[in-house]
Design a protein around this motif. Structure first.
Motif, PDB file in Angstrom:
ATOM      1  N   ALA A 111     -18.032 110.480 -40.490  1.00 23.09           N
ATOM      2  CA  ALA A 111     -17.473 110.159 -39.440  1.00 23.09           C
ATOM      3  C   ALA A 111     -16.670 108.576 -39.133  1.00 23.09           C
ATOM      4  O   ALA A 111     -15.930 108.648 -38.549  1.00 23.09           O
ATOM      5  CB  ALA A 111     -18.764 109.903 -38.186  1.00 23.09           C
ATOM      6  N   LEU A 143      -4.849  97.648 -32.300  1.00 19.25           N
ATOM      7  CA  LEU A 143      -5.739  98.473 -33.126  1.00 19.25           C
ATOM      8  C   LEU A 143      -7.210  98.058 -32.902  1.00 19.25           C
ATOM      9  O   LEU A 143      -8.065  99.223 -32.578  1.00 19.25           O
ATOM     10  CB  LEU A 143      -5.470  98.232 -34.577  1.00 19.25           C
ATOM     11  CG  LEU A 143      -6.563  98.820 -35.484  1.00 19.25           C
ATOM     12  CD1 LEU A 143      -6.528 100.458 -35.373  1.00 19.25           C
ATOM     13  CD2 LEU A 143      -5.860  98.399 -37.041  1.00 19.25           C
ATOM     14  N   LEU A 180     -23.715 110.803 -35.530  1.00 15.07           N
ATOM     15  CA  LEU A 180     -22.513 110.764 -35.988  1.00 15.07           C
ATOM     16  C   LEU A 180     -22.185 111.942 -36.970  1.00 15.07           C
ATOM     17  O   LEU A 180     -20.838 112.311 -37.191  1.00 15.07           O
ATOM     18  CB  LEU A 180     -22.196 109.383 -36.856  1.00 15.07           C
ATOM     19  CG  LEU A 180     -22.118 108.090 -36.196  1.00 15.07           C
ATOM     20  CD1 LEU A 180     -22.515 106.830 -36.792  1.00 15.07           C
ATOM     21  CD2 LEU A 180     -20.652 107.962 -35.620  1.00 15.07           C
ATOM     22  N   GLY A 199     -15.073  98.618 -38.196  1.00 15.65           N
ATOM     23  CA  GLY A 199     -16.011  98.224 -37.195  1.00 15.65           C
ATOM     24  C   GLY A 199     -17.289  99.077 -37.164  1.00 15.65           C
ATOM     25  O   GLY A 199     -18.091  98.875 -36.117  1.00 15.65           O
ATOM     26  N   HIS A 211      -9.713 103.179 -45.914  1.00 19.48           N
ATOM     27  CA  HIS A 211      -9.345 102.991 -44.430  1.00 19.48           C
ATOM     28  C   HIS A 211     -10.864 103.246 -43.781  1.00 19.48           C
ATOM     29  O   HIS A 211     -10.800 103.161 -42.424  1.00 19.48           O
ATOM     30  CB  HIS A 211      -8.458 104.110 -43.660  1.00 19.48           C
ATOM     31  CG  HIS A 211      -7.180 103.492 -44.324  1.00 19.48           C
ATOM     32  ND1 HIS A 211      -6.328 102.848 -43.484  1.00 19.48           N
ATOM     33  CD2 HIS A 211      -6.403 104.136 -45.304  1.00 19.48           C
ATOM     34  CE1 HIS A 211      -4.945 102.628 -44.103  1.00 19.48           C
ATOM     35  NE2 HIS A 211      -5.033 103.488 -45.113  1.00 19.48           N
ATOM     36  N   TYR A 212     -11.979 102.858 -44.552  1.00 19.66           N
ATOM     37  CA  TYR A 212     -13.188 103.078 -44.034  1.00 19.66           C
ATOM     38  C   TYR A 212     -13.429 102.325 -42.812  1.00 19.66           C
ATOM     39  O   TYR A 212     -13.084 101.123 -42.667  1.00 19.66           O
ATOM     40  CB  TYR A 212     -14.332 102.792 -44.834  1.00 19.66           C
ATOM     41  CG  TYR A 212     -15.860 102.910 -44.293  1.00 19.66           C
ATOM     42  CD1 TYR A 212     -16.409 104.182 -44.386  1.00 19.66           C
ATOM     43  CD2 TYR A 212     -16.357 101.938 -43.841  1.00 19.66           C
ATOM     44  CE1 TYR A 212     -17.792 104.584 -43.850  1.00 19.66           C
ATOM     45  CE2 TYR A 212     -17.613 102.244 -43.511  1.00 19.66           C
ATOM     46  CZ  TYR A 212     -18.353 103.296 -43.606  1.00 19.66           C
ATOM     47  OH  TYR A 212     -19.409 103.508 -42.860  1.00 19.66           O
ATOM     48  N   PHE A 258      -2.891  98.128 -39.429  1.00 14.90           N
ATOM     49  CA  PHE A 258      -2.924  98.590 -40.580  1.00 14.90           C
ATOM     50  C   PHE A 258      -3.613  99.860 -40.924  1.00 14.90           C
ATOM     51  O   PHE A 258      -3.868 100.416 -42.123  1.00 14.90           O
ATOM     52  CB  PHE A 258      -3.956  97.562 -41.475  1.00 14.90           C
ATOM     53  CG  PHE A 258      -5.073  96.960 -40.753  1.00 14.90           C
ATOM     54  CD1 PHE A 258      -6.271  97.692 -41.175  1.00 14.90           C
ATOM     55  CD2 PHE A 258      -5.310  95.934 -39.803  1.00 14.90           C
ATOM     56  CE1 PHE A 258      -7.548  97.252 -40.652  1.00 14.90           C
ATOM     57  CE2 PHE A 258      -6.304  95.804 -39.053  1.00 14.90           C
ATOM     58  CZ  PHE A 258      -7.569  96.388 -39.482  1.00 14.90           C
ATOM     59  N   LEU A 259      -4.114 100.504 -39.643  1.00 12.56           N
ATOM     60  CA  LEU A 259      -4.732 101.849 -39.880  1.00 12.56           C
ATOM     61  C   LEU A 259      -3.674 102.652 -40.385  1.00 12.56           C
ATOM     62  O   LEU A 259      -3.894 103.840 -40.890  1.00 12.56           O
ATOM     63  CB  LEU A 259      -5.052 102.290 -38.244  1.00 12.56           C
ATOM     64  CG  LEU A 259      -5.695 103.640 -38.281  1.00 12.56           C
ATOM     65  CD1 LEU A 259      -7.040 104.153 -39.178  1.00 12.56           C
ATOM     66  CD2 LEU A 259      -6.141 104.011 -36.937  1.00 12.56           C
ATOM     67  N   THR A 298     -13.827 105.057 -29.242  1.00  6.50           N
ATOM     68  CA  THR A 298     -14.671 105.646 -29.983  1.00  6.50           C
ATOM     69  C   THR A 298     -16.014 105.521 -29.772  1.00  6.50           C
ATOM     70  O   THR A 298     -16.852 106.503 -29.461  1.00  6.50           O
ATOM     71  CB  THR A 298     -14.354 105.253 -31.648  1.00  6.50           C
ATOM     72  OG1 THR A 298     -14.460 103.774 -31.434  1.00  6.50           O
ATOM     73  CG2 THR A 298     -13.138 105.802 -32.370  1.00  6.50           C
TER      74      THR A 298
HETATM   75  C1  HEM Z   1     -18.431 105.208 -33.149  1.00 13.22           C
HETATM   76  C2  HEM Z   1     -17.474 104.402 -33.275  1.00 13.22           C
HETATM   77  C3  HEM Z   1     -16.415 104.759 -34.013  1.00 13.22           C
HETATM   78  C4  HEM Z   1     -15.982 105.639 -35.097  1.00 13.22           C
HETATM   79  C5  HEM Z   1     -16.399 106.976 -34.942  1.00 13.22           C
HETATM   80  C6  HEM Z   1     -14.879 105.210 -35.698  1.00 13.22           C
HETATM   81  C7  HEM Z   1     -14.128 105.916 -36.624  1.00 13.22           C
HETATM   82  C8  HEM Z   1     -13.100 105.489 -37.418  1.00 13.22           C
HETATM   83  C9  HEM Z   1     -12.400 106.289 -38.512  1.00 13.22           C
HETATM   84  C10 HEM Z   1     -12.506 107.798 -38.729  1.00 13.22           C
HETATM   85  C11 HEM Z   1     -11.490 105.462 -39.149  1.00 13.22           C
HETATM   86  C12 HEM Z   1     -10.752 105.674 -40.226  1.00 13.22           C
HETATM   87  C13 HEM Z   1      -9.431 106.658 -39.923  1.00 13.22           C
HETATM   88  C14 HEM Z   1      -8.660 107.010 -41.051  1.00 13.22           C
HETATM   89  O1  HEM Z   1      -9.311 107.080 -42.234  1.00 13.22           O
HETATM   90  O2  HEM Z   1      -7.764 107.517 -40.811  1.00 13.22           O
HETATM   91  C15 HEM Z   1     -11.449 104.073 -38.467  1.00 13.22           C
HETATM   92  C16 HEM Z   1     -10.786 103.043 -38.635  1.00 13.22           C
HETATM   93  C17 HEM Z   1     -10.987 101.769 -38.164  1.00 13.22           C
HETATM   94  N1  HEM Z   1     -12.037 101.521 -37.342  1.00 13.22           N
HETATM   95 FE1  HEM Z   1     -13.321 102.706 -36.429  1.00 13.22          FE
HETATM   96  N2  HEM Z   1     -14.641 103.729 -35.671  1.00 13.22           N
HETATM   97  C18 HEM Z   1     -15.454 103.438 -34.407  1.00 13.22           C
HETATM   98  C19 HEM Z   1     -15.762 102.075 -33.984  1.00 13.22           C
HETATM   99  C20 HEM Z   1     -15.195 101.101 -34.315  1.00 13.22           C
HETATM  100  C21 HEM Z   1     -15.132  99.727 -33.617  1.00 13.22           C
HETATM  101  C22 HEM Z   1     -16.231  99.310 -32.746  1.00 13.22           C
HETATM  102  C23 HEM Z   1     -14.209  99.055 -34.288  1.00 13.22           C
HETATM  103  C24 HEM Z   1     -13.847  97.549 -33.767  1.00 13.22           C
HETATM  104  C25 HEM Z   1     -14.178  97.040 -33.113  1.00 13.22           C
HETATM  105  C26 HEM Z   1     -13.237  99.823 -35.108  1.00 13.22           C
HETATM  106  C27 HEM Z   1     -12.132  99.348 -35.693  1.00 13.22           C
HETATM  107  C28 HEM Z   1     -11.555 100.332 -36.853  1.00 13.22           C
HETATM  108  C29 HEM Z   1     -10.429  99.486 -37.454  1.00 13.22           C
HETATM  109  C30 HEM Z   1      -9.754  98.214 -37.452  1.00 13.22           C
HETATM  110  C31 HEM Z   1     -10.058 100.798 -38.425  1.00 13.22           C
HETATM  111  C32 HEM Z   1      -9.002 100.520 -39.355  1.00 13.22           C
HETATM  112  C33 HEM Z   1      -9.324 100.541 -40.932  1.00 13.22           C
HETATM  113  C34 HEM Z   1      -8.269 100.659 -41.836  1.00 13.22           C
HETATM  114  O3  HEM Z   1      -7.520 101.211 -41.505  1.00 13.22           O
HETATM  115  O4  HEM Z   1      -8.492  99.888 -42.869  1.00 13.22           O
HETATM  116  N3  HEM Z   1     -13.801 100.928 -35.196  1.00 13.22           N
HETATM  117  N4  HEM Z   1     -12.606 104.249 -37.582  1.00 13.22           N
END
Ligand code: HEM
Length: 414
Positions: free
Chosen positions: A358, A251, A296, A368, A364-365, A102-103, A259
């Motif tokens: 960040a 994903l 961040l 996680g 899409h925030y 879904f990202l 990340t």
């Molecule tokens: C420092 C750690 C992290 C950073 C900097 C980060 C950053 C991001 C960013 C920038 C996006 C959105 C990308 C976009 O708008 O195109 C995103 C989406 C996402 N992140 Fe993280 N993330 C981190 C940790 C995590 C963790 C620990 C998980 C899950 C275990 C996670 C799961 C997701 C998911 C599932 C999405 C998709 C959300 C969507 O499309 O609705 N992230 N992340």
């Protein structure tokens, strides 16, 4: 015979190849175009001076290689929130399409699948992860070599998110090492495919993860547990199609691992380069949450994202046509002087650090984010408390990537 899974993989990798072609096309423009320079010198260089060069040209500029580029906090935020922009153009292949569930989907599919994954981050679940994070952090610190010299990435920053994400997904610890190796390989695709050998390694890793998750699906159908894999098999057929089941797990795995490892490492790099702030954190571990927000902002693991215009629209006074791509340089937005005073200064007590982008913005925030914040806060607090003399001691090797920023190896002494 080509199976449906192989076709799905190929579709994903075709999109990656498209990205690779775009990267190669940047060569000719490299010396004059900031976006091309960012793509061609990934990781090795400091991108922040290039962001400032772009900022000086205005809030929204056209790159010679095609896309629009923005360094402005306000414009990034608008693009990421505005429903006239999406991650993919009506299901067409292009930048943004690549198989990360879904990202890389627009509503309504995005909404349906995000809802399925969201319960994994409920407050009750977060309380359980906190205990696991605390235990894992203390165990990793206890296991550090007596010499006090170690690689912070492989000894600490990487094993922590792997342990947490394995628990969240329900991957048995016996598979954790293999799981991490496949994940690291797939993570390299976030910057595009760099050649045939890279493509072969990606396909092998993808096939490995597909086998692992398919096996887990079978197990959880027989014996459901309280994890994401069980939630996915329970929803099968109604809220998720069979073809969507492996990508949603991949994903969560990639997003949760690639990340967070960089956030912890970037935090150590930034704070040890500012020893007074490291000492302040040691003296008052309650500053850890603020320190994580500031890192961040200051040096985020995800440096940029982007959106495609779903309709002709106007952005920062400029006409943007349907199908045109806007690169949102969120790391540059985090240094926008219109929002952050003295943005190049690291200040772990900065009051509005949490206005950073960040974790992106809009629908899409980062799902996680609470987990990433908990992991990094607990990790950083414990490091500062137990290793007050921590400092970099050797050559830092950075990832050969420009979307994801962080060290591959970070030799330190405590
Ligand atoms: C420092 C750690 C992290 C950073 C900097 C980060 C950053 C991001 C960013 C920038 C996006 C959105 C990308 C976009 O708008 O195109 C995103 C989406 C996402 N992140 Fe993280 N993330 C981190 C940790 C995590 C963790 C620990 C998980 C899950 C275990 C996670 C799961 C997701 C998911 C599932 C999405 C998709 C959300 C969507 O499309 O609705 N992230 N992340």
């Amino acid at each position: 015979m080509t199976t449906a899974a192989e076709l799905r993989q190929l579709a994903g990798f075709t999109a990656q190849l498209y990205k690779a072609k775009v990267v190669l096309g940047y060569q000719g423009y490299a010396r004059h175009d900031e976006l091309a320079l960012l793509m061609l010198h990934p990781g090795r260089d400091n991108p922040y001076p290039l962001y400032e060069r772009l900022r000086a040209r205005g809030p929204l500029v056209r790159s010679r290689v095609g896309p629009w580029v923005t360094t402005s906090h306000q414009v990034c935020n608008t693009v990421l929130r505005d429903r006239q922009f999406g991650v993919v153009l009506d299901g067409a292949e292009g930048p943004g399409a690549g198989g990360l569930s879904f990202l890389e989907m627009n509503p309504p599919d995005h909404t349906r699948l995000r809802r399925l994954a969201a319960p994994a981050f409920s407050p009750k679940k977060m309380a359980g992860y906190t205990t696991l994070i605390e235990k894992t952090v203390q165990r990793l610190l206890d296991e550090l070599p007596a010499s006090g010299r170690f690689d912070l990435v492989s000894a600490f920053a990487a094993p922590l998110p792997i342990a947490v994400i394995s628990d969240l997904l329900g991957v048995p610890t016996a598979h954790a090492d293999q799981f991490a190796r496949w994940g690291a390989t797939i993570g390299t695709a976030l910057d595009g495919v760099k050649g045939v050998r890279h493509l072969a390694a990606l396909m092998q890793a993808n096939a490995g993860l597909e086998r692992l998750f398919t096996g887990l699906f079978e197990q959880r159908r027989r014996e459901p547990a309280d994890d994401v894999v069980s939630a996915v098999v329970t929803a099968e057929g109604e809220r998720i199609t069979p073809a969507e089941m492996v990508p949603i797990c991949v994903l969560l795995f990639i997003a949760g691992f690639e990340t967070t490892v960089n956030l912890i490492s970037n935090a150590v790099l930034a704070l040890t380069a500012h020893p007074l702030q490291w000492v302040a954190l040691h003296d008052d571990p309650s500053l850890a949450a603020g320190a994580v927000e500031e890192v961040l902002r200051f040096d985020p693991p995800v440096q940029r994202t982007g959106r495609v215009a779903l309709a002709d629209t106007e952005l920062a006074g400029v006409a943007v046509k349907r199908g045109e791509y806007v690169v949102t340089l969120t790391a540059a937005a985090n240094h926008d002087p219109a929002v952050f005073a003295d943005p190049a200064r690291l200040d772990i007590t900065r009051s509005n650090a949490d206005e950073h982008l960040a974790f992106s913005s809009g629908i899409h925030y980062c799902l996680g984010a609470p987990l990433a914040r908990a992991e990094a806060t607990i990790a950083l607090g414990a490091l500062a408390e137990r290793l007050p003399r921590l400092r970099v001691a050797g050559q830092v090797v950075r990832r050969n990537a420009s979307t994801i920023r962080g060290p591959l190896r970070l030799p330190v002494t405590a």
